[in-house]
Design a protein around this motif. Structure first.
Motif, short mmCIF file in Angstrom:
data_model
loop_
_atom_site.label_atom_id
_atom_site.label_comp_id
_atom_site.label_asym_id
_atom_site.label_seq_id
_atom_site.Cartn_x
_atom_site.Cartn_y
_atom_site.Cartn_z
N PRO A 1 0.82 -1.23 0.00
CA PRO A 1 0.00 0.00 0.00
C PRO A 1 0.85 1.27 0.00
O PRO A 1 1.95 1.30 0.55
N LYS B 1 0.46 5.45 0.86
CA LYS B 1 -0.38 6.46 1.48
C LYS B 1 0.31 7.82 1.38
O LYS B 1 1.49 7.94 1.68
N CYS C 1 0.02 11.85 2.51
CA CYS C 1 -0.60 12.85 3.38
C CYS C 1 -0.19 14.24 2.90
O CYS C 1 1.00 14.54 2.80
N ARG D 1 4.11 7.47 2.36
CA ARG D 1 4.35 6.24 3.13
C ARG D 1 4.18 5.03 2.22
O ARG D 1 3.10 4.80 1.67
N LYS E 1 -8.99 8.70 2.41
CA LYS E 1 -9.23 8.38 3.82
C LYS E 1 -9.75 9.60 4.57
O LYS E 1 -10.55 9.48 5.49
N ILE F 1 -5.64 12.73 3.03
CA ILE F 1 -4.87 11.48 3.06
C ILE F 1 -5.41 10.60 1.94
O ILE F 1 -6.61 10.28 1.91
N LYS G 1 -4.90 6.99 -0.44
CA LYS G 1 -4.34 5.64 -0.34
C LYS G 1 -4.54 4.88 -1.65
O LYS G 1 -5.58 4.99 -2.29
#
Length: 209
Positions: free
Chosen positions: A21, A23, A25, A37, A113, A177, A179
């Motif tokens: 995954p 992510k 931000c 991330r 998210k 955020i 993803k």
């Protein structure tokens, strides 16, 4: 049979990599912040992390000087100042057009998210504020609707308020955020890599102009 195990090992390796995954931000509150991330690895994309300077060796004869009091640095808001209200509206309009085309397939594989956009609109006087408020609402709401509707999302909110105080400045705060997975990014890059690069160049030209 050995080649078969090697082949299965390679396939399993790439399957694990593609399933990792990702992510992102993103935050803007007078200063821009972006963190990536990948799996368990966190990378700060912006602002760049300053390199630690090696302390200089002091001579024995020199008396230690008291450190000068640090001045609190005011947050830098150059992005909004450089763009201006007309540039901001133009930027949102261009993104809206791109979201309906090139970015449609890209957004389909992204999960939101959290998404929060807050704009406080100001102007020279009450009449100017009202005009600016109308311009921003006519662009921002369709943009967020077009982008959000093309993604899966958990939570989002858009808040635009006029500030009728004389001489009030327009302020923007943003937090999100996003993803996705490496597999989706690889697919998108192979399909829309050139178009995405062209889009980024167009957005850069809008900011420069």
């Amino acid at each position: 049979m050995l080649w078969l195990y090697i082949l299965l090992g390679i396939v399993l390796f790439f399957a694990i990599i593609l399933a990792i995954p990702i992510k992102v931000c993103v935050q803007y509150k007078k200063q821009f912040f972006c963190r990536l991330r990948i799996g368990f690895v966190k990378i700060i994309l912006y602002p760049p992390v300053p390199k630690k300077k090696k302390p200089k060796k002091k001579k024995k004869t020199e008396q230690p000087q008291k450190p000068a009091p640090k001045k609190e640095e005011e947050p830098n808001d150059n992005f909004l100042k450089e763009l201006g209200l007309s540039g901001l509206v133009n930027l949102f309009t261009r993104i809206t057009e791109l979201a309906a085309g090139v970015l449609k397939d890209f957004f389909a594989h992204i999960i939101i998210k959290s998404f929060a956009l807050s704009i406080k609109v100001g102007g020279k006087d009450a009449a100017d504020t009202a005009i600016n408020y109308g311009k921003i609402c006519s662009v921002v709401y369709p943009l967020t609707s077009a982008v959000i509707s093309s993604m899966k999302y958990t939570h989002y909110g858009v808040d635009i308020l006029p500030d009728f105080t004389k001489g009030a400045k327009t302020k923007i705060e943003f937090f999100a955020i996003f993803k996705t997975r490496i597999a989706h990014l690889v697919k998108i890059v192979l399909k829309h890599g050139f178009k995405a690069l062209k889009m980024l160049m167009e957005l850069k030209n809008i900011k420069d102009n």
